[in-house]
Design a protein around this motif. Structure first.
Motif, PDB file in Angstrom:
ATOM      1  N   MET A   1       0.843  -1.206   0.000  1.00 59.26           N
ATOM      2  CA  MET A   1       0.000   0.000   0.000  1.00 59.26           C
ATOM      3  C   MET A   1       0.866   1.240   0.000  1.00 59.26           C
ATOM      4  N   ASN A   2       0.747   2.013  -1.008  1.00 63.54           N
ATOM      5  CA  ASN A   2       1.504   3.250  -1.099  1.00 63.54           C
ATOM      6  C   ASN A   2       0.565   4.353  -1.522  1.00 63.54           C
ATOM      7  N   ASN A   3       0.100   5.115  -0.567  1.00 66.44           N
ATOM      8  CA  ASN A   3      -0.903   6.118  -0.896  1.00 66.44           C
ATOM      9  C   ASN A   3      -0.385   7.201  -1.822  1.00 66.44           C
ATOM     10  N   ILE A   4       0.949   7.303  -1.925  1.00 67.63           N
ATOM     11  CA  ILE A   4       1.512   8.358  -2.761  1.00 67.63           C
ATOM     12  C   ILE A   4       1.162   8.152  -4.235  1.00 67.63           C
ATOM     13  N   LEU A   5       0.831   6.901  -4.618  1.00 72.18           N
ATOM     14  CA  LEU A   5       0.550   6.622  -6.033  1.00 72.18           C
ATOM     15  C   LEU A   5      -0.650   7.393  -6.556  1.00 72.18           C
ATOM     16  N   LEU A  35       2.560  25.618  -9.795  1.00 77.02           N
ATOM     17  CA  LEU A  35       2.949  24.942  -8.561  1.00 77.02           C
ATOM     18  C   LEU A  35       2.479  23.494  -8.570  1.00 77.02           C
ATOM     19  N   SER A  36       1.195  23.304  -8.929  1.00 79.95           N
ATOM     20  CA  SER A  36       0.632  21.956  -8.846  1.00 79.95           C
ATOM     21  C   SER A  36       1.330  21.015  -9.831  1.00 79.95           C
ATOM     22  N   VAL A  37       1.602  21.504 -11.054  1.00 77.63           N
ATOM     23  CA  VAL A  37       2.244  20.612 -12.031  1.00 77.63           C
ATOM     24  C   VAL A  37       3.667  20.299 -11.607  1.00 77.63           C
ATOM     25  N   SER A  38       4.377  21.297 -11.023  1.00 76.04           N
ATOM     26  CA  SER A  38       5.752  20.963 -10.621  1.00 76.04           C
ATOM     27  C   SER A  38       5.755  20.011  -9.441  1.00 76.04           C
ATOM     28  N   VAL A  39       4.776  20.145  -8.527  1.00 72.32           N
ATOM     29  CA  VAL A  39       4.695  19.173  -7.427  1.00 72.32           C
ATOM     30  C   VAL A  39       4.430  17.777  -7.987  1.00 72.32           C
ATOM     31  N   THR A  40       3.525  17.687  -8.982  1.00 78.51           N
ATOM     32  CA  THR A  40       3.243  16.388  -9.600  1.00 78.51           C
ATOM     33  C   THR A  40       4.512  15.788 -10.191  1.00 78.51           C
ATOM     34  N   ALA A  41       5.284  16.635 -10.899  1.00 77.65           N
ATOM     35  CA  ALA A  41       6.521  16.133 -11.507  1.00 77.65           C
ATOM     36  C   ALA A  41       7.481  15.655 -10.425  1.00 77.65           C
ATOM     37  N   GLY A  42       7.604  16.430  -9.340  1.00 79.23           N
ATOM     38  CA  GLY A  42       8.503  16.043  -8.261  1.00 79.23           C
ATOM     39  C   GLY A  42       8.092  14.726  -7.646  1.00 79.23           C
ATOM     40  N   ILE A  43       6.785  14.561  -7.410  1.00 75.90           N
ATOM     41  CA  ILE A  43       6.307  13.326  -6.788  1.00 75.90           C
ATOM     42  C   ILE A  43       6.564  12.136  -7.706  1.00 75.90           C
ATOM     43  N   SER A  44       6.358  12.326  -9.022  1.00 77.59           N
ATOM     44  CA  SER A  44       6.574  11.166  -9.893  1.00 77.59           C
ATOM     45  C   SER A  44       8.053  10.803  -9.952  1.00 77.59           C
ATOM     46  N   LEU A  45       8.930  11.809  -9.832  1.00 81.96           N
ATOM     47  CA  LEU A  45      10.362  11.494  -9.766  1.00 81.96           C
ATOM     48  C   LEU A  45      10.660  10.674  -8.510  1.00 81.96           C
ATOM     49  N   GLY A  69     -10.814  -5.338  -6.263  1.00 85.00           N
ATOM     50  CA  GLY A  69     -10.962  -3.886  -6.301  1.00 85.00           C
ATOM     51  C   GLY A  69     -10.267  -3.266  -7.498  1.00 85.00           C
ATOM     52  N   ILE A  70     -10.435  -1.939  -7.603  1.00 85.95           N
ATOM     53  CA  ILE A  70      -9.688  -1.188  -8.611  1.00 85.95           C
ATOM     54  C   ILE A  70      -8.351  -0.824  -7.985  1.00 85.95           C
ATOM     55  N   LEU A  71      -7.304  -0.811  -8.780  1.00 87.85           N
ATOM     56  CA  LEU A  71      -6.011  -0.477  -8.189  1.00 87.85           C
ATOM     57  C   LEU A  71      -5.154   0.323  -9.145  1.00 87.85           C
ATOM     58  N   PHE A  72      -4.176   1.017  -8.580  1.00 88.02           N
ATOM     59  CA  PHE A  72      -3.142   1.683  -9.369  1.00 88.02           C
ATOM     60  C   PHE A  72      -1.879   0.852  -9.240  1.00 88.02           C
ATOM     61  N   VAL A  73      -1.192   0.644 -10.379  1.00 87.22           N
ATOM     62  CA  VAL A  73       0.063  -0.079 -10.369  1.00 87.22           C
ATOM     63  C   VAL A  73       1.123   0.832 -10.966  1.00 87.22           C
ATOM     64  N   ALA A  74       2.231   0.998 -10.277  1.00 90.24           N
ATOM     65  CA  ALA A  74       3.299   1.853 -10.794  1.00 90.24           C
ATOM     66  C   ALA A  74       4.522   1.012 -11.062  1.00 90.24           C
ATOM     67  N   ASP A  75       4.850   0.825 -12.355  1.00 88.86           N
ATOM     68  CA  ASP A  75       6.145   0.240 -12.690  1.00 88.86           C
ATOM     69  C   ASP A  75       6.963   1.315 -13.405  1.00 88.86           C
TER      70      ASP A  75
END
Lengths: 494, 112
Positions: A1-5, A35-45, A69-75
């Motif tokens: 479980m990684n809520n950051i995803l 601000l929001s887009v740069s935060v998104t970019a930072g989080i994905s990094l 359930g529905i899930l997000f998968v990050a590879d």
């Protein structure tokens, strides 16, 4: 479980909603969206580096374990694309601040860009087929609004075709989902992959896979690209750059996901078909790129050629070609955004989109920086070594040689020559030759228009030179695409 | 029952294709709306039209109905509703600006 995803999708959606209430405060809207887009970019990094340490991450919504359930998968593959999409969106937003105009800004331009980004990021991250459909629709609805925003005659004419063709392909998507659910009884991608492997991908499932092939061909513009050049040349520059960089790439992502994770058992049928379609796309795109006199159309057909090239990598399906395709996908998102921004800048400086030495000529004397940046784009798209296009082209080529598909190899590299020719034609006609703008008539080139272009050019240099630093991520991404078991294990057996 | 519903959605697809191929914008839009109905019916049928009780634990029955397709079409209906609303507004605006609702006239791009 990684809520950051959830954040790469949640942040843009929430920002979009907040911005709707801040309609009169344009300055605040700009700062908040940047601000929001740069935060998104930072989080994905951050997520990308987390994956390197901990393997594939997943987030089960509401604690419902997969496959229920529905899930997000990050590879690595999906997060690399999320990162690139966020960076490109940031740069396009920056360009839009100074070019889109008050009328657009007041009519909810920024909220729509954020919703578009949310749909794009959601499509990259989701691990559920129906959820993929929903994220596609979020992205498409935002794009319908963006393409028709402004309401000029040409925009309306093109957007009605764009909307109808996408509604139709969404219906096909639903039909394909329905058939697949009827056949194997699940929608979770990893679970689907397992069940299809158990059933051995019988002819029925192969037929369903071809339905998916048609759907994603329409979305990505593989062979069925007839709608693409018209609709990508209608909207304002910043929007066109976003579309050219992001929208078709989501279709390409879906291609890679579906045909490496679910339907990889019958490559002689599906992958051959993709290869044939990619070859025809390369031919058609090349013909289109040299046939038109309108800069916007030439640039749009260059998008088509790149789609063909990337899918050659999928059709060949060797580890090298997969890596190459991923490199090229990232490169293409950045450089196509740059190309659209430069073309749009040229059009707004001279007031014409025609390559016609009577009206646009000798621009390099008036705007040297613009000329040199355009030159860099040409080199990068053709695949000249220090720039980012080179590695992708070499690796796809290597894969094609290994697999012995010499026709695709030939077409893929011939298309580079057509890219070079079509862009050099713009360069020679518009930047060389007699200067027709005298110093007095010259429209001043605003510095703020050039900053995003310089950032993107730096990025193409950076990816080219720093390929070594990028390669562990790309290698991991290609590895997961080539070994679906890794993905299934990470989702189901934990 | 499944066969009947499948035939019905086939008929709806036929009607939708006929409408989609016509020249008036409004007919094309109606075509997409009918196509989405056909697809939703298909989605529902693909899960199987069983006669059972709601899938809630504690109900004293043997058979349960699969609830997933119903959740799916609910989502799909909302999406197609939104898209149809948008496209109707877009078509009206296009008609106002271009003074035509004939797709034959709207084709191609005028060069100048």
């Amino acid at each position: 479980m990684n809520n950051i995803l959830i954040l790469p999708m949640a942040i843009p959606i929430l920002t979009g909603i907040i911005l709707m209430f801040l309609r009169p405060y344009l300055r605040l809207q700009r700062w908040l969206s940047l601000l929001s887009v740069s935060v998104t970019a930072g989080i994905s990094l951050y997520i990308l580096n987390l994956i390197q340490r901990e393997g594939i991450l997943r987030l089960d919504f509401g604690g419902w374990l997969p496959p229920y359930g529905i899930l997000f998968v990050a590879d690595s593959f999906s997060v690399l694309l999320v990162l690139t999409a966020s960076i490109v969106a940031m740069v396009c937003l920056f360009y839009a601040f100074f070019s889109i105009g008050k009328a657009h800004e007041k009519m909810f331009f920024y909220p729509f860009v954020h919703l578009l980004l949310a749909g794009v990021n959601g499509s990259f991250l989701t691990g559920d087929l129906f959820n993929l459909f929903v994220c596609f629709e979020v992205m498409l609805l935002a794009s319908y609004a963006l393409i028709s925003l402004g309401g000029t005659k040409i925009q309306l004419k093109e957007s009605i075709k764009y909307v109808v063709i996408n509604v139709l392909s969404s219906s096909f998507f639903l039909i394909a989902v329905a058939y697949l659910y009827g056949a194997v009884g699940t929608l979770n991608l990893a679970h689907l992959s397992e069940r299809i492997a158990e059933a051995g991908q019988n002819p029925l499932l192969t037929t369903i896979s071809i339905l998916f092939l048609i759907v994603f061909s329409l979305k990505a513009g593989l062979l069925l690209y007839f709608w693409l050049p018209g609709s990508y040349s209608a909207p304002p520059t910043a929007v066109a750059a976003l579309f050219g960089a992001l929208l078709t790439k989501v279709g390409i992502y879906a291609f890679f996901r579906i045909f490496t994770l679910l339907f990889y058992h019958e490559p002689s049928i599906t992958h051959t078909l993709i290869g044939m379609m990619a070859g025809l796309t390369l031919i058609g795109g090349s013909i289109g790129a040299i046939a038109y006199n309108d800069i916007r159309y030439i640039v749009s057909y260059n998008v088509v050629i790149a789609i063909g090239f990337i899918l050659v990598g999928l059709a060949v399906a060797t580890p090298a070609s997969m890596e190459g395709a991923i490199y090229y996908l990232i490169h293409d998102m950045i450089v196509k955004a740059l190309l659209f921004l430069l073309a749009g800048t040229m059009i707004s400086l001279t007031g014409t989109a025609k390559i016609d030495s009577e009206r646009m000529s000798g621009l390099i004397r008036n705007y040297p920086l613009l000329g040199w940046l355009f030159f860099i784009v040409i080199l990068s798209l053709t695949g000249i070594p220090p720039l980012s296009g080179f590695i992708g082209k070499v690796l796809v080529g290597q894969g094609a040689v290994e697999a012995g598909s010499y026709i695709l190899l030939g077409l893929a590299f011939l298309s580079s020559i057509f890219v070079l020719y079509s862009l050099l034609r713009i360069f020679i006609n518009c930047f060389w030759g007699e200067t027709i703008l005298s110093k007095e008539d010259e429209v001043p080139l605003r510095k703020s228009w050039m900053i995003p272009c310089v950032i993107l050019s730096a990025a193409t240099f950076g990816i080219g030179i720093g390929a070594e630093a990028l390669s562990p991520y790309i290698h991991d991404a290609a590895n997961i695409l080539m070994n679906p078991d890794l993905y299934i294990d990470a989702v189901l057996n934990e | 029952m499944e066969t009947l519903i499948t035939i019905l959605s086939g008929v709806l697809v036929t009607v939708a294709v006929y409408l989609l191929l016509s020249k008036k914008i409004i007919q094309v839009i109606l075509g997409t709306a009918i196509l989405s109905h056909a697809v939703h019916l298909l989605l529902l049928t693909m899960g199987g039209l069983k006669i059972g009780s709601a899938p809630i634990l504690g109900e004293k029955t043997e058979t349960y109905t699969d609830a997933l397709p119903q959740a799916l079409i609910l989502t799909a209906i909302v999406i197609s509703f939104a898209v149809t609303a948008f496209i109707l507004v877009l078509a009206y605006r296009t008609y106002q600006t271009t003074k035509t609702d004939n797709l034959e006239v709207l084709r191609g791009s005028d060069d100048e």
